[in-house]
Design a protein around this motif. Structure first.
Motif, PDB file in Angstrom:
ATOM      1  N   GLY A   1      -8.316   0.610   5.413  1.00 42.26           N
ATOM      2  CA  GLY A   1      -7.000   0.624   6.033  1.00 42.26           C
ATOM      3  C   GLY A   1      -5.874   0.775   5.034  1.00 42.26           C
ATOM      4  O   GLY A   1      -5.934   0.248   3.930  1.00 42.26           O
ATOM      5  N   GLY A   2      -4.857   1.494   5.426  1.00 44.31           N
ATOM      6  CA  GLY A   2      -3.660   1.633   4.619  1.00 44.31           C
ATOM      7  C   GLY A   2      -2.459   1.247   5.451  1.00 44.31           C
ATOM      8  O   GLY A   2      -2.538   1.181   6.672  1.00 44.31           O
ATOM      9  N   GLY A   3      -1.346   0.955   4.795  1.00 48.79           N
ATOM     10  CA  GLY A   3      -0.131   0.621   5.519  1.00 48.79           C
ATOM     11  C   GLY A   3      -0.238  -0.631   6.336  1.00 48.79           C
ATOM     12  O   GLY A   3       0.380  -0.766   7.392  1.00 48.79           O
ATOM     13  N   GLY A   4      -1.049  -1.572   5.884  1.00 52.38           N
ATOM     14  CA  GLY A   4      -1.181  -2.830   6.604  1.00 52.38           C
ATOM     15  C   GLY A   4      -2.333  -2.883   7.560  1.00 52.38           C
ATOM     16  O   GLY A   4      -2.681  -3.953   8.078  1.00 52.38           O
ATOM     17  N   SER A   5      -2.963  -1.740   7.814  1.00 51.24           N
ATOM     18  CA  SER A   5      -4.099  -1.711   8.734  1.00 51.24           C
ATOM     19  C   SER A   5      -5.330  -2.295   8.072  1.00 51.24           C
ATOM     20  O   SER A   5      -5.498  -2.195   6.860  1.00 51.24           O
ATOM     21  CB  SER A   5      -4.368  -0.266   9.176  1.00 51.24           C
ATOM     22  N   GLU A   6      -6.203  -2.913   8.858  1.00 45.71           N
ATOM     23  CA  GLU A   6      -7.474  -3.450   8.359  1.00 45.71           C
ATOM     24  C   GLU A   6      -8.635  -2.718   9.014  1.00 45.71           C
ATOM     25  O   GLU A   6      -9.567  -3.329   9.514  1.00 45.71           O
ATOM     26  CB  GLU A   6      -7.567  -4.951   8.645  1.00 45.71           C
TER      27      GLU A   6
ATOM     28  N   SER B   1      -8.662  -6.659  16.390  1.00 42.37           N
ATOM     29  CA  SER B   1      -9.074  -5.251  16.333  1.00 42.37           C
ATOM     30  C   SER B   1     -10.141  -4.999  17.390  1.00 42.37           C
ATOM     31  O   SER B   1     -10.906  -5.902  17.732  1.00 42.37           O
ATOM     32  CB  SER B   1      -9.639  -4.900  14.962  1.00 42.37           C
ATOM     33  N   TRP B   2     -10.181  -3.772  17.878  1.00 48.07           N
ATOM     34  CA  TRP B   2     -11.175  -3.362  18.863  1.00 48.07           C
ATOM     35  C   TRP B   2     -12.061  -2.268  18.280  1.00 48.07           C
ATOM     36  O   TRP B   2     -11.577  -1.353  17.588  1.00 48.07           O
ATOM     37  CB  TRP B   2     -10.490  -2.838  20.126  1.00 48.07           C
ATOM     38  N   TYR B   3     -13.358  -2.362  18.603  1.00 47.35           N
ATOM     39  CA  TYR B   3     -14.336  -1.383  18.138  1.00 47.35           C
ATOM     40  C   TYR B   3     -15.236  -0.984  19.308  1.00 47.35           C
ATOM     41  O   TYR B   3     -15.508  -1.785  20.206  1.00 47.35           O
ATOM     42  CB  TYR B   3     -15.209  -1.960  17.020  1.00 47.35           C
TER      43      TYR B   3
ATOM     44  N   GLU C   1       2.120  -6.067  17.430  1.00 49.30           N
ATOM     45  CA  GLU C   1       2.431  -4.683  17.089  1.00 49.30           C
ATOM     46  C   GLU C   1       1.162  -3.949  16.673  1.00 49.30           C
ATOM     47  O   GLU C   1       0.297  -4.508  15.990  1.00 49.30           O
ATOM     48  CB  GLU C   1       3.463  -4.631  15.958  1.00 49.30           C
ATOM     49  N   GLU C   2       1.093  -2.670  17.043  1.00 49.16           N
ATOM     50  CA  GLU C   2      -0.053  -1.864  16.657  1.00 49.16           C
ATOM     51  C   GLU C   2       0.002  -1.570  15.162  1.00 49.16           C
ATOM     52  O   GLU C   2       0.987  -1.039  14.658  1.00 49.16           O
ATOM     53  CB  GLU C   2      -0.057  -0.551  17.454  1.00 49.16           C
ATOM     54  N   ARG C   3      -1.106  -1.880  14.475  1.00 41.50           N
ATOM     55  CA  ARG C   3      -1.148  -1.662  13.027  1.00 41.50           C
ATOM     56  C   ARG C   3      -2.037  -0.484  12.666  1.00 41.50           C
ATOM     57  O   ARG C   3      -1.945   0.051  11.569  1.00 41.50           O
ATOM     58  CB  ARG C   3      -1.719  -2.891  12.333  1.00 41.50           C
ATOM     59  N   GLY C   4      -2.917  -0.117  13.592  1.00 41.66           N
ATOM     60  CA  GLY C   4      -3.817   0.990  13.288  1.00 41.66           C
ATOM     61  C   GLY C   4      -4.428   1.516  14.568  1.00 41.66           C
ATOM     62  O   GLY C   4      -4.597   0.781  15.548  1.00 41.66           O
ATOM     63  N   ARG C   5      -4.739   2.804  14.552  1.00 44.29           N
ATOM     64  CA  ARG C   5      -5.331   3.435  15.722  1.00 44.29           C
ATOM     65  C   ARG C   5      -6.409   4.389  15.228  1.00 44.29           C
ATOM     66  O   ARG C   5      -6.189   5.149  14.280  1.00 44.29           O
ATOM     67  CB  ARG C   5      -4.263   4.206  16.486  1.00 44.29           C
TER      68      ARG C   5
END
Lengths: 113, 114
Positions: free
Chosen positions: A94-99, B33-35, B53-57
């Protein structure tokens, strides 16, 4: 596409023997985590190793990380029938805070009593 | 302390229907997180939420959406279900900060689309 690849895909050993599973990945990582999964159930967290660490131990588990080779290994010593499961490595890319964790297809370990 | 909990355990839907899956993180964890895990494969990342808040998609179509509530629990919604959506849906929680912590998974929801 999946970044991690576990090797071997399947491993069958006798109780008391050691089991070694390997994981290779393609891009730089923040950390690498190993998980165990029994029969399609939830994942059990085994160990996390950070990109600046080379080796970590937890009970009968030993994990190594070689960032220059982009590879990790999981060693289970003195295996038991209860260790029978699928084992996955997951790389934190992850980048930008993403895990975001990226998983391989896993190694299916069978420990015969 | 309770681990990550998910509901329901199993779900059967038909093509075109909509489904909502629920997840409660470990107490004190603020990231969910969802997988998606299809048979014979490793889990694939769908979403991560932190502090609502969405941190990753991940690389999933817009039919997939999620949200996180003030108590840090989360819902995953899938619209217009396809046969290919049949899978084990896993929720994972972590502290969230500092980033790069262990992620702990729930038992999953097994979704079957007929």
């Amino acid at each position: 596409s999946q970044q991690g690849e576990e090797d071997p895909q399947a491993l069958s050993i006798q109780e008391g023997e050691n089991a070694t599973m390997n994981c290779s990945y393609k891009t730089s990582i923040n950390n690498l985590q190993w998980y165990r999964q029994n029969s399609g159930r939830g994942l059990v967290h085994l160990i996390l190793i950070r990109s600046n660490e080379r080796e970590k131990h937890s009970g009968r588990l030993r994990v190594t990380l070689d960032t220059s080779k982009k590879s990790s290994s999981l060693l289970i010593t003195a295996s038991r029938a209860a260790d029978t499961a699928s084992y996955f490595c997951a790389t934190d890319v992850g980048g930008g805070g993403s895990e975001k964790l990226v998983f391989g297809k896993g190694t299916k370990l069978t420990v015969n009593p | 302390d309770a681990g990550v909990t998910q509901s329901p355990t199993h779900l059967i839907k038909t093509r075109g229907q909509q489904v909502t899956l629920r997840c409660s993180p470990i107490s004190g964890h603020k990231s969910v997180s969802w997988y998606q895990q299809v048979l014979g494969q490793g889990p694939q990342f769908i979403f991560q939420y932190y502090e609502k808040e969405e941190r990753g998609r991940g690389n999933f179509p817009d039919r997939f959406s999620a949200r996180q509530f003030p108590n840090y629990s989360s819902e995953l919604n899938v619209n217009a279900l396809l046969l290919g959506d049949s899978a084990l849906y896993l929720c994972a929680s972590s502290l969230g900060l500092p980033r790069g912590q262990e992620q702990f998974f729930g038992p999953g929801t097994r979704l079957t689309v007929l």
